[in-house]
Design a protein around this motif. Sequence first.
Motif, short mmCIF file in Angstrom:
data_model
loop_
_atom_site.label_atom_id
_atom_site.label_comp_id
_atom_site.label_asym_id
_atom_site.label_seq_id
_atom_site.Cartn_x
_atom_site.Cartn_y
_atom_site.Cartn_z
N UNK A 160 1.01 -0.86 -0.08
CA UNK A 160 0.30 -0.15 0.12
C UNK A 160 1.37 1.03 -0.02
N UNK A 161 1.92 1.24 0.47
CA UNK A 161 2.72 2.19 0.86
C UNK A 161 3.79 2.64 -0.03
N UNK A 162 3.76 1.22 -1.41
CA UNK A 162 4.21 1.17 -2.80
C UNK A 162 3.18 2.66 -3.60
N UNK A 163 2.22 1.85 -3.66
CA UNK A 163 1.63 2.49 -4.65
C UNK A 163 1.22 3.79 -3.71
N UNK A 164 0.76 4.11 -2.91
CA UNK A 164 0.60 5.05 -2.10
C UNK A 164 2.13 6.50 -2.90
N UNK A 165 3.14 6.08 -3.07
CA UNK A 165 4.22 7.06 -2.96
C UNK A 165 4.52 6.99 -5.23
N UNK A 166 3.76 5.86 -5.02
CA UNK A 166 3.93 5.36 -7.02
C UNK A 166 2.04 5.80 -7.45
N UNK A 167 1.84 6.94 -6.49
CA UNK A 167 0.57 8.26 -6.81
C UNK A 167 -0.49 6.87 -7.78
N UNK A 168 -0.68 6.13 -7.21
CA UNK A 168 -1.75 5.32 -7.73
C UNK A 168 -3.50 5.56 -7.59
N UNK A 169 -3.86 6.08 -8.66
CA UNK A 169 -5.35 6.83 -8.35
C UNK A 169 -5.80 5.52 -7.61
N UNK A 170 -7.30 5.62 -7.30
CA UNK A 170 -7.83 4.63 -6.28
C UNK A 170 -7.94 3.68 -6.59
N UNK A 171 -8.55 3.28 -7.97
CA UNK A 171 -9.06 2.36 -9.06
C UNK A 171 -8.40 0.97 -9.68
N UNK A 172 -7.16 1.98 -9.79
CA UNK A 172 -5.78 1.83 -10.42
C UNK A 172 -5.84 1.20 -8.96
N UNK A 173 -5.38 1.11 -7.56
CA UNK A 173 -4.28 1.50 -6.94
C UNK A 173 -5.01 -0.20 -6.39
N UNK A 174 -6.54 -0.10 -6.08
CA UNK A 174 -7.15 -1.38 -6.56
C UNK A 174 -6.78 -2.43 -7.13
N UNK A 175 -7.31 -2.55 -8.36
CA UNK A 175 -6.61 -3.14 -9.61
C UNK A 175 -5.60 -3.99 -9.40
N UNK A 176 -4.45 -3.56 -9.36
CA UNK A 176 -3.19 -3.25 -8.84
C UNK A 176 -2.94 -4.11 -8.09
N UNK A 177 -3.74 -3.99 -6.43
CA UNK A 177 -3.52 -5.04 -5.90
C UNK A 177 -3.99 -5.57 -5.81
#
Length: 249
Positions: A160-177
């Motif tokens: 989660x910290x990586x995706x936040x640091x990489x500035x993923x939008x919410x849906x891209x964050x959740x889809x990639x995760x």
Amino acid sequence: MTLLPELPAYAWALLVCAGFFVGISKTALPGISTISIAIFAALMPAKESTGALLVLLIVGDVFALLAYRRHADRKALIRLIPAVAAGLLLGVLFLWLADDSGVQRVIGVVLLLVVAVTLWQRYRSPKEPSDRAALASRIGYGALGGFTTMVANAGGPVMSMYFVAARFPVKAFLGTAAWFFAIVNLAKLPFSIGLGLITPGGLLVDLVLIPGLIVGAFVGRWIANRIKQELFDGIVLVLTVLGAVYLIL
């Protein structure tokens, strides 16, 4: 004689809450999974709790994929594979050699360091990171995520910290995760079985908790469709810090 562990009513209530939080973590707020980790670790032997929670997380991955499978950044996933694989293998070695004591505190300290580095990177430079910095971040977070997810299913807060640091939008964050943890958790399954982490009793506990997980998954989906980016990032950071502090204490 039953294979289910003999636990008081309050313990079962807490485990049901843990299942509910797993559902929310998979479809809305990944950092909240640390609460589930803490509950399982408090009520079951550390290694057995890791195996039982892994199976529950795999069930949660199914709901995450159903909801967000089309939103993943596949290039980001492919780039993470080498570092994550190295971290997973290191975690397998650690579990083979280590006992239960001290594992949670080590992971808690690591999570706090990850939060600190993430905040420093994010607010030190609002611009996109250089290629070298992005590579270093990918290797560091990926290896640490692989290690912590193998040892205590605590890779959610790290990634989660990586995706936040990489500035993923919410849906891209959740889809990639969703894709990331579906793949990683299935990869962990043979190692967990071989290490004796998954037991018949743990599987029966999972069976009892799945209904709560399903409710949590639908609640999480409702939240994700309404939450703003800034609030989402802030909640992820706060939940990660709280979970890390609990593991340390």
